[in-house]
Design a protein around this motif. Structure first.
Motif, PDB file in Angstrom:
ATOM      1  N   GLU A   1       0.860  -1.181   0.000  1.00  0.00           N
ATOM      2  CA  GLU A   1       0.000   0.000   0.000  1.00  0.00           C
ATOM      3  C   GLU A   1       0.898   1.234   0.000  1.00  0.00           C
ATOM      4  OE1 GLU A   1      -2.522   0.452   3.484  1.00  0.00           O
ATOM      5  OE2 GLU A   1      -1.086  -0.617   4.734  1.00  0.00           O
ATOM      6  N   LEU A   2       0.303   2.389  -0.244  1.00  0.00           N
ATOM      7  CA  LEU A   2       1.088   3.621  -0.394  1.00  0.00           C
ATOM      8  C   LEU A   2       0.502   4.716   0.489  1.00  0.00           C
ATOM      9  CD1 LEU A   2       3.294   5.303  -1.797  1.00  0.00           C
ATOM     10  CD2 LEU A   2       1.678   5.710  -3.673  1.00  0.00           C
ATOM     11  N   GLY A   3       1.207   5.011   1.572  1.00  0.00           N
ATOM     12  CA  GLY A   3       0.788   6.100   2.444  1.00  0.00           C
ATOM     13  C   GLY A   3      -0.187   5.669   3.521  1.00  0.00           C
ATOM     14  N   ASN A   4      -0.262   6.479   4.557  1.00  0.00           N
ATOM     15  CA  ASN A   4      -1.125   6.191   5.702  1.00  0.00           C
ATOM     16  C   ASN A   4      -1.947   7.422   6.054  1.00  0.00           C
ATOM     17  OD1 ASN A   4      -1.631   4.266   8.144  1.00  0.00           O
ATOM     18  ND2 ASN A   4      -1.227   6.260   9.090  1.00  0.00           N
ATOM     19  N   GLU A   5      -3.262   7.294   5.923  1.00  0.00           N
ATOM     20  CA  GLU A   5      -4.212   8.329   6.318  1.00  0.00           C
ATOM     21  C   GLU A   5      -3.936   9.679   5.658  1.00  0.00           C
ATOM     22  OE1 GLU A   5      -5.090   6.123  10.591  1.00  0.00           O
ATOM     23  OE2 GLU A   5      -4.033   8.045  10.599  1.00  0.00           O
ATOM     24  N   PRO A   6      -4.063   9.725   4.334  1.00  0.00           N
ATOM     25  CA  PRO A   6      -3.802  10.984   3.613  1.00  0.00           C
ATOM     26  C   PRO A   6      -4.746  12.111   4.011  1.00  0.00           C
ATOM     27  CG  PRO A   6      -4.877   9.378   2.175  1.00  0.00           C
ATOM     28  CD  PRO A   6      -4.470   8.644   3.413  1.00  0.00           C
ATOM     29  N   ASP A   7      -5.902  11.777   4.573  1.00  0.00           N
ATOM     30  CA  ASP A   7      -6.823  12.816   5.030  1.00  0.00           C
ATOM     31  C   ASP A   7      -6.300  13.553   6.262  1.00  0.00           C
ATOM     32  OD1 ASP A   7      -7.258  10.120   5.890  1.00  0.00           O
ATOM     33  OD2 ASP A   7      -9.049  10.736   6.977  1.00  0.00           O
ATOM     34  N   LEU A   8      -5.225  13.035   6.885  1.00  0.00           N
ATOM     35  CA  LEU A   8      -4.625  13.704   8.042  1.00  0.00           C
ATOM     36  C   LEU A   8      -3.288  14.370   7.713  1.00  0.00           C
ATOM     37  CD1 LEU A   8      -5.292  11.180  10.966  1.00  0.00           C
ATOM     38  CD2 LEU A   8      -6.681  13.118  10.211  1.00  0.00           C
ATOM     39  N   TYR A   9      -2.875  14.340   6.456  1.00  0.00           N
ATOM     40  CA  TYR A   9      -1.574  14.917   6.099  1.00  0.00           C
ATOM     41  C   TYR A   9      -1.474  16.399   6.474  1.00  0.00           C
ATOM     42  CZ  TYR A   9      -0.037  10.833   3.360  1.00  0.00           C
ATOM     43  OH  TYR A   9       0.381   9.581   2.959  1.00  0.00           O
ATOM     44  N   GLN A  10      -2.547  17.136   6.248  1.00  0.00           N
ATOM     45  CA  GLN A  10      -2.505  18.564   6.550  1.00  0.00           C
ATOM     46  C   GLN A  10      -2.315  18.789   8.048  1.00  0.00           C
ATOM     47  OE1 GLN A  10      -2.459  21.259   4.450  1.00  0.00           O
ATOM     48  NE2 GLN A  10      -2.112  22.438   6.308  1.00  0.00           N
ATOM     49  N   ALA A  11      -3.033  18.019   8.857  1.00  0.00           N
ATOM     50  CA  ALA A  11      -2.940  18.184  10.308  1.00  0.00           C
ATOM     51  C   ALA A  11      -1.590  17.732  10.852  1.00  0.00           C
ATOM     52  CB  ALA A  11      -4.062  17.401  10.989  1.00  0.00           C
ATOM     53  N   LEU A  12      -1.027  16.672  10.276  1.00  0.00           N
ATOM     54  CA  LEU A  12       0.215  16.109  10.803  1.00  0.00           C
ATOM     55  C   LEU A  12       1.468  16.735  10.205  1.00  0.00           C
ATOM     56  CD1 LEU A  12      -0.699  12.298  10.851  1.00  0.00           C
ATOM     57  CD2 LEU A  12      -0.552  13.842  12.816  1.00  0.00           C
ATOM     58  N   TYR A  13       1.411  17.056   8.908  1.00  0.00           N
ATOM     59  CA  TYR A  13       2.629  17.469   8.207  1.00  0.00           C
ATOM     60  C   TYR A  13       2.500  18.813   7.492  1.00  0.00           C
ATOM     61  CZ  TYR A  13       3.361  12.435   8.756  1.00  0.00           C
ATOM     62  OH  TYR A  13       3.469  11.161   9.263  1.00  0.00           O
ATOM     63  N   SER A  14       1.337  19.454   7.593  1.00  0.00           N
ATOM     64  CA  SER A  14       1.074  20.704   6.857  1.00  0.00           C
ATOM     65  C   SER A  14       1.306  20.513   5.363  1.00  0.00           C
ATOM     66  CB  SER A  14       1.963  21.846   7.387  1.00  0.00           C
ATOM     67  OG  SER A  14       1.693  22.094   8.747  1.00  0.00           O
ATOM     68  N   ARG A  15       0.886  19.345   4.877  1.00  0.00           N
ATOM     69  CA  ARG A  15       1.016  19.021   3.460  1.00  0.00           C
ATOM     70  C   ARG A  15      -0.286  18.382   2.988  1.00  0.00           C
ATOM     71  NH1 ARG A  15       6.595  15.822   2.554  1.00  0.00           N
ATOM     72  NH2 ARG A  15       6.033  16.242   0.384  1.00  0.00           N
ATOM     73  N   GLU A  16      -0.523  18.443   1.690  1.00  0.00           N
ATOM     74  CA  GLU A  16      -1.721  17.827   1.134  1.00  0.00           C
ATOM     75  C   GLU A  16      -1.363  17.034  -0.116  1.00  0.00           C
ATOM     76  OE1 GLU A  16      -4.934  20.463   0.414  1.00  0.00           O
ATOM     77  OE2 GLU A  16      -5.098  21.143   2.492  1.00  0.00           O
ATOM     78  N   VAL A  17      -2.031  15.903  -0.276  1.00  0.00           N
ATOM     79  CA  VAL A  17      -1.956  15.119  -1.507  1.00  0.00           C
ATOM     80  C   VAL A  17      -3.396  14.880  -1.931  1.00  0.00           C
ATOM     81  CG1 VAL A  17      -1.238  12.959  -2.583  1.00  0.00           C
ATOM     82  CG2 VAL A  17       0.205  14.007  -0.814  1.00  0.00           C
ATOM     83  N   SER A  18      -3.781  15.411  -3.065  1.00  0.00           N
ATOM     84  CA  SER A  18      -5.172  15.297  -3.501  1.00  0.00           C
ATOM     85  C   SER A  18      -5.515  13.855  -3.839  1.00  0.00           C
ATOM     86  CB  SER A  18      -5.411  16.176  -4.729  1.00  0.00           C
ATOM     87  OG  SER A  18      -4.746  15.638  -5.866  1.00  0.00           O
ATOM     88  N   ALA A  19      -6.803  13.558  -3.849  1.00  0.00           N
ATOM     89  CA  ALA A  19      -7.257  12.213  -4.206  1.00  0.00           C
ATOM     90  C   ALA A  19      -6.834  11.867  -5.630  1.00  0.00           C
ATOM     91  CB  ALA A  19      -8.773  12.123  -4.056  1.00  0.00           C
ATOM     92  N   TYR A  20      -6.926  12.835  -6.520  1.00  0.00           N
ATOM     93  CA  TYR A  20      -6.526  12.587  -7.908  1.00  0.00           C
ATOM     94  C   TYR A  20      -5.036  12.270  -7.990  1.00  0.00           C
ATOM     95  CZ  TYR A  20      -5.426  13.299 -12.807  1.00  0.00           C
ATOM     96  OH  TYR A  20      -4.960  13.117 -14.082  1.00  0.00           O
ATOM     97  N   GLN A  21      -4.210  13.061  -7.294  1.00  0.00           N
ATOM     98  CA  GLN A  21      -2.766  12.831  -7.339  1.00  0.00           C
ATOM     99  C   GLN A  21      -2.414  11.480  -6.728  1.00  0.00           C
ATOM    100  OE1 GLN A  21      -0.075  14.714  -8.760  1.00  0.00           O
ATOM    101  NE2 GLN A  21       0.731  12.658  -8.370  1.00  0.00           N
ATOM    102  N   LEU A  22      -3.056  11.131  -5.617  1.00  0.00           N
ATOM    103  CA  LEU A  22      -2.772   9.840  -4.993  1.00  0.00           C
ATOM    104  C   LEU A  22      -3.166   8.695  -5.919  1.00  0.00           C
ATOM    105  CD1 LEU A  22      -1.679   8.519  -2.409  1.00  0.00           C
ATOM    106  CD2 LEU A  22      -4.032   8.444  -1.547  1.00  0.00           C
ATOM    107  N   ALA A  23      -4.253   8.858  -6.653  1.00  0.00           N
ATOM    108  CA  ALA A  23      -4.657   7.828  -7.615  1.00  0.00           C
ATOM    109  C   ALA A  23      -3.607   7.667  -8.713  1.00  0.00           C
ATOM    110  CB  ALA A  23      -6.011   8.182  -8.215  1.00  0.00           C
TER     111      ALA A  23
END
Length: 480
Positions: A158-180
């Motif tokens: 799998e690739l990555g863990n809980e991308p919906d929390l990236y902003q809260a944890l790392y001040s970063r975002e990966v969109s759903a489209y980009q992750l796909a």
């Protein structure tokens, strides 16, 4: 305030009393609700614990093997700060700056442990290694994939863990489209290195349904990534470990939270993909000290296995096998209560899920589930297993309908395996039908002291108990 407290107590007592006289029934002519994976009950080891776990410990390997077959997930928050280094001078996972390093020697030890334990690693790659344009930098992942193929390590990804929390944890975002897009690229990379038969699952979101943005994220990801993923994964916990109370662990409303969230995910995914609960336990933030590794937490775990299968989940990955405050094994690799629940579930419960209903409504203290049982010399090839929990601090009585043999004889006997705490709900040991449950000297399951029951009579559950009933020669057609 006293009259209000009294009213609440009376209400709770009345609610729990409703279980007495209940009937739980099934239609013996109906087909199965679903058939779950043979690895339905799987476990995780948090990425941040790789350095601490003793993969050479024979007890650790043996107790993991007793739960096989299953996926052995290496993932969690630390997955997105982990990099692979082919450096034989380092012998473990260590920190370099703010990031973790997984060395080749440590990876080989982990792979050997999984092979000896007869489980399949599900490895969570770092999704936050990014190029300047925001796309995933796959260079480090390719090093690990190439190294793994060269050493004939078979695993899933799998690739990555809980991308919906990236902003809260790392001040970063990966969109759903980009992750796909990243998942498509990872799928191509795996195929390139002859991992074309390996599973690729995701997006490992934390709390789908908590907001419109989380449901939208999952919908967009599934729409864009569907051709590259084998299953859709999400994570679920009931409450924050820092806020845990005994009442939260035993409140029927807590148990229903899983259904609410699962229905949201199922509505998004539909029939297009299997759904996995890719990481789960009782409470997040590494559990609740002195609570989430005790009998108190086992009610949520057994109920999750029953309800999750009933709701159509294909795999449930328990966080964590060892470490933190909610492990299946204690710090010395001895069984905690939830390991025993898992081991007995693996012994008794088959993958075919049956419908079971009660005539008393929701929010009852007795919660039961039914599957076709795993074949055994004791109860035969066409038995049903009914299992579940009694949340009340009192004995509960009920009837079962539709499960017993078509031809009633004096020999319609079933087998009961009832679990109660050794002393109280904060015990770390179970009694099985009254006897203390422990492994043999050879680290095998002991002879399980069975209690014979008459399948035609009223069933009882002790206060705060968990139980499995094996019902041979059942009339349920789906189990024949």
């Amino acid at each position: 305030m006293k009259p209000l407290v009294s009213a609440v107590v009376v209400c709770v007592v009345a609610l729990f009393a409703r279980a007495n006289g209940l009937t739980f029934s099934t239609d013996p002519t109906s087909d199965v609700l679903s058939t779950v994976s043979t690895s339905f009950l799987s476990v995780a080891l948090d990425t941040g614990l790789i350095a601490s776990a003793d993969f050479s410990n024979p007890t650790f390997s043996k107790l993991v093997k007793l739960l096989a077959p299953m996926h052995f997930r290496i993932g969690g928050t630390a997955a997105d700060v982990l990099s692979f280094v082919d450096d034989s001078d380092l012998d473990t996972t260590s920190k370099v700056g703010d990031d973790l390093v997984l060395t080749a020697s440590s990876w080989l030890k982990l792979a050997e442990f999984a092979k000896n334990s007869e489980v399949t690693i599900l490895f969570d790659l770092n999704s936050l290694l990014r190029n300047e344009d925001g796309s995933w930098n796959q260079e480090n992942a390719e090093q690990l994939i190439k190294f793994s193929r060269e050493h004939d390590i078979e695993l899933d990804w799998e690739l990555g863990n809980e991308p919906d929390l990236y902003q809260a944890l790392y001040s970063r975002e990966v969109s759903a489209y980009q992750l796909a897009v990243d998942y498509h690229n990872l799928r191509a990379l795996l195929d390139q290195y002859q991992y074309d038969s390996s599973l690729l699952v995701g997006p490992s979101m934390f709390d789908v349904g908590s907001s419109d943005s989380t449901t939208s994220y999952l919908w967009n990801f599934v729409y864009e990534a569907s051709s590259s993923i084998s299953a859709v994964t999400w994570h679920q916990y009931y409450f924050n470990g820092r806020d845990a109370t005994e009442e939260l662990f035993l409140n029927p409303e807590t148990f229903d939270y899983l259904k609410q969230r699962t229905e949201v995910v199922n509505d998004i995914v539909g029939a297009s993909k299997r759904v996995w609960l890719g990481e789960t336990s009782s409470c997040y933030n590494q559990g609740a000290p002195g609570m989430s590794d005790r009998v108190l937490a086992s009610f949520l775990w057994l109920d999750k296995l029953g309800l999750g299968a009933q709701l159509g989940l294909d795999v449930i990955v328990r966080q964590t096998i060892w470490g933190y405050n909610y492990p299946l094994l204690d710090s010395d690799y001895n069984p905690n209560p939830d390991w025993w629940i898992s081991a007995l579930y693996k012994k008794f419960v088959g993958p075919k899920v049956l419908s079971i209903e009660n005539d008393g409504g929701d929010s009852l203290p007795v919660r039961l589930y039914a599957h076709c049982a795993k074949p055994d010399d004791q109860w035969g090839d066409n038995a049903v297993v009914v299992f579940g929990i009694n949340l009340a601090n009192s004995t509960q009585k009920f009837s079962l309908s539709g499960f017993s043999p078509e031809v009633k004889t004096d020999g319609n006997l079933g087998f009961l395996f009832e679990l109660t705490a050794e002393t109280d709900l904060y015990s770390q040991s179970f009694r099985l039908n009254g006897g203390l449950l422990s492994l043999t000297e050879d680290l095998e399951l002991p002879d399980l002291g069975v209690r014979i029951i008459d399948m035609e009579k009223i069933y009882t559950m002790a206060a705060h108990s968990l139980a499995f009933w094996l019902l041979p020669n059942s009339r349920v057609q789906a189990c024949k």
